[in-house]
Design a protein around this motif. Structure first.
Motif, PDB file in Angstrom:
ATOM      1  N   UNK A 296       1.174  -0.955   0.056  1.00  0.00           N
ATOM      2  CA  UNK A 296       0.077  -0.017  -0.057  1.00  0.00           C
ATOM      3  C   UNK A 296       0.269   1.173   0.021  1.00  0.00           C
ATOM      4  N   UNK A 297       2.061   1.115   0.595  1.00  0.00           N
ATOM      5  CA  UNK A 297       2.632   2.351   0.589  1.00  0.00           C
ATOM      6  C   UNK A 297       3.365   2.717  -0.382  1.00  0.00           C
ATOM      7  N   UNK A 298       3.590   1.597  -1.323  1.00  0.00           N
ATOM      8  CA  UNK A 298       4.287   2.019  -2.313  1.00  0.00           C
ATOM      9  C   UNK A 298       3.263   2.138  -3.315  1.00  0.00           C
ATOM     10  N   UNK A 299       2.406   2.281  -3.394  1.00  0.00           N
ATOM     11  CA  UNK A 299       0.941   2.312  -4.130  1.00  0.00           C
ATOM     12  C   UNK A 299       1.080   3.698  -4.101  1.00  0.00           C
ATOM     13  N   UNK A 300       0.889   4.389  -2.817  1.00  0.00           N
ATOM     14  CA  UNK A 300       0.274   5.896  -3.066  1.00  0.00           C
ATOM     15  C   UNK A 300       1.799   6.447  -3.659  1.00  0.00           C
ATOM     16  N   UNK A 301       3.295   6.169  -2.768  1.00  0.00           N
ATOM     17  CA  UNK A 301       4.002   6.840  -4.070  1.00  0.00           C
ATOM     18  C   UNK A 301       4.204   6.306  -5.069  1.00  0.00           C
ATOM     19  N   UNK A 302       3.887   5.410  -5.442  1.00  0.00           N
ATOM     20  CA  UNK A 302       4.346   5.362  -7.179  1.00  0.00           C
ATOM     21  C   UNK A 302       2.966   6.028  -8.065  1.00  0.00           C
ATOM     22  N   UNK A 303       2.175   6.376  -6.957  1.00  0.00           N
ATOM     23  CA  UNK A 303       1.341   7.692  -8.469  1.00  0.00           C
ATOM     24  C   UNK A 303       1.918   8.747  -7.906  1.00  0.00           C
ATOM     25  N   UNK A 304       2.660   8.927  -7.097  1.00  0.00           N
ATOM     26  CA  UNK A 304       2.789  10.674  -6.837  1.00  0.00           C
ATOM     27  C   UNK A 304       4.383  10.568  -8.128  1.00  0.00           C
ATOM     28  N   UNK A 305       5.544   9.198  -8.177  1.00  0.00           N
ATOM     29  CA  UNK A 305       5.911   9.446  -8.571  1.00  0.00           C
ATOM     30  C   UNK A 305       5.737   9.249 -10.176  1.00  0.00           C
ATOM     31  N   UNK A 306       4.903   8.693 -10.807  1.00  0.00           N
ATOM     32  CA  UNK A 306       4.201   8.124 -11.970  1.00  0.00           C
ATOM     33  C   UNK A 306       3.977   9.360 -12.233  1.00  0.00           C
ATOM     34  N   UNK A 307       3.156  10.479 -11.765  1.00  0.00           N
ATOM     35  CA  UNK A 307       1.762  11.230 -11.916  1.00  0.00           C
ATOM     36  C   UNK A 307       2.680  12.524 -12.567  1.00  0.00           C
ATOM     37  N   UNK A 308       4.108  12.344 -11.481  1.00  0.00           N
ATOM     38  CA  UNK A 308       5.372  13.490 -11.659  1.00  0.00           C
ATOM     39  C   UNK A 308       5.986  13.676 -13.172  1.00  0.00           C
ATOM     40  N   UNK A 309       5.993  12.013 -13.607  1.00  0.00           N
ATOM     41  CA  UNK A 309       6.724  12.153 -14.921  1.00  0.00           C
ATOM     42  C   UNK A 309       5.785  12.015 -16.048  1.00  0.00           C
ATOM     43  N   UNK A 310       4.570  11.937 -15.591  1.00  0.00           N
ATOM     44  CA  UNK A 310       3.777  12.155 -16.413  1.00  0.00           C
ATOM     45  C   UNK A 310       3.042  13.288 -17.001  1.00  0.00           C
ATOM     46  N   UNK A 311       4.086  14.183 -16.180  1.00  0.00           N
ATOM     47  CA  UNK A 311       3.521  15.529 -16.081  1.00  0.00           C
ATOM     48  C   UNK A 311       2.158  16.051 -15.788  1.00  0.00           C
TER      49      UNK A 311
END
Length: 340
Positions: A296-311
């Motif tokens: 769950x912690x990895x999911x939350x952080x993945x959204x932060x990093x992934x959406x940031x990289x996607x602009x």
């Protein structure tokens, strides 16, 4: 008439289940399966949007950024497993980190002793929560809401709202932020400490009588009491262990930030609860586990990093996480209605 699990009637009943019922039983038996699927789909989606997401540098950063919330979520998991909740998570970690930093930087206390005092402060704060829940009989929500304000005020009064810069801190306190190579990845010693905490707590929950008692108390405290389990003692131990974990997380926090600030991890309370809920641990207690919390912690952080990289704007990350929380609780409610 009841049927034995291995009987022909039970086998016939299993064959009669619809696909939805089979999925319900599968998720009930394996709480970490749902967040594992979500994490896998999340990683695939963000890699397709931007292949830099799967690059070792990006994944290394993701893991390092996850460490703090993942550590705090261990203690939160223990408390939620007993059908409680802890709103003082971040305040305890900040109190522990600031006390250790101030003792070492301002009062000349040796770093190892300052660190021990900081971790012990987390243990004491968690124990105070446990005493108020078990001895005074207050609801966990009210107790931790109150101690959230108390601990935050103590930090601000003690520090005057001032941070301790990394240049004033001894190396022993910032050591957890030191990186080392692991193949193509670069991890910190703080990540290693958090991983060890997951292994120890995961083993305790699955292999010890204490762990079985934690689940029993969360599932039905009255039944646990009738079975001879000392419910108050188990609850107190859970809050004390959670406080100890927050104290260790404070050490990881100092290393990650390279300094100590009374304004650090402002969203830690909500983020730790979010990681636990998305990880499949039931808010009603008695079901879930440490592995799901890590996912769950990895999911939350993945959204932060992934959406940031996607602009994508950060507001959409909050929207996505909010939707995930609602979906996770809805799935939990559905799973809890499972029929044997």
């Amino acid at each position: 008439m009841t049927t034995e699990p291995g009987s022909a009637a039970a086998e016939l009943e299993r064959r009669r289940r619809s696909p939805a019922q089979r999925a319900q039983h599968l998720l009930h038996t394996h709480p970490a399966l749902s967040p594992a699927i979500i994490l896998l789909l999340t990683c695939i989606a963000f890699t397709l949007l931007n292949d830099r997401f799967a690059a070792p540098a990006a994944l290394s950063l993701l893991i390092q950024q996850t460490a703090i919330v993942a550590a705090l979520a261990i203690g939160q998991t223990l408390i939620i497993l007993t059908a409680g909740i802890d709103l003082s998570v971040g305040a305890i970690a900040v109190l522990s980190s600031m006390l250790a930093a101030m003792l070492a930087a301002e009062h000349g206390v040796p770093a190892p002793l300052a660190l021990v005092v900081g971790v012990a402060t987390g243990l004491a704060a968690g124990s105070l929560n446990g005493l108020l829940v078990t001895r005074v009989g207050l609801p966990p929500f009210i107790v931790t809401l109150g101690t959230l304000s108390v601990f935050t005020a103590v930090v601000l009064i003690y520090t005057g709202g001032q941070s301790v810069p990394g240049a004033d801190l001894p190396d022993a306190l910032t050591w957890t932020g030191t990186t080392f190579p692991l193949g193509d990845f670069r991890l910190t010693y703080g990540v290693v400490i958090v991983a060890l905490m997951y292994l120890v707590v995961g083993w305790a929950l699955s292999q010890t009588a204490w762990g079985r008692h934690v689940y029993a108390v969360g599932d039905d405290s009255d039944a646990a009491r009738l079975a001879g389990i000392r419910v108050s003692r188990v609850l107190f131990s859970v809050y004390a262990v959670a406080g100890l974990i927050y104290g260790l997380a404070a050490w990881v926090l100092i290393g990650r930030a390279g300094a100590a600030s009374p304004n650090a991890i402002a969203d830690a309370n909500l983020e730790s609860i979010t990681a636990v809920v998305i990880g499949g641990t039931s808010l009603f207690g008695g079901r879930g586990g440490i592995l799901g919390t890590l996912l769950g912690a990895l999911i939350v952080q993945s959204f932060a990093v992934g959406l940031s990289l996607a602009g994508v704007d950060d507001q959409y990350r909050l929207l996505a996480v909010g939707i995930l929380v609602i979906a996770a609780v809805s799935v939990d409610q559905w799973i809890r209605r499972v029929r044997a």
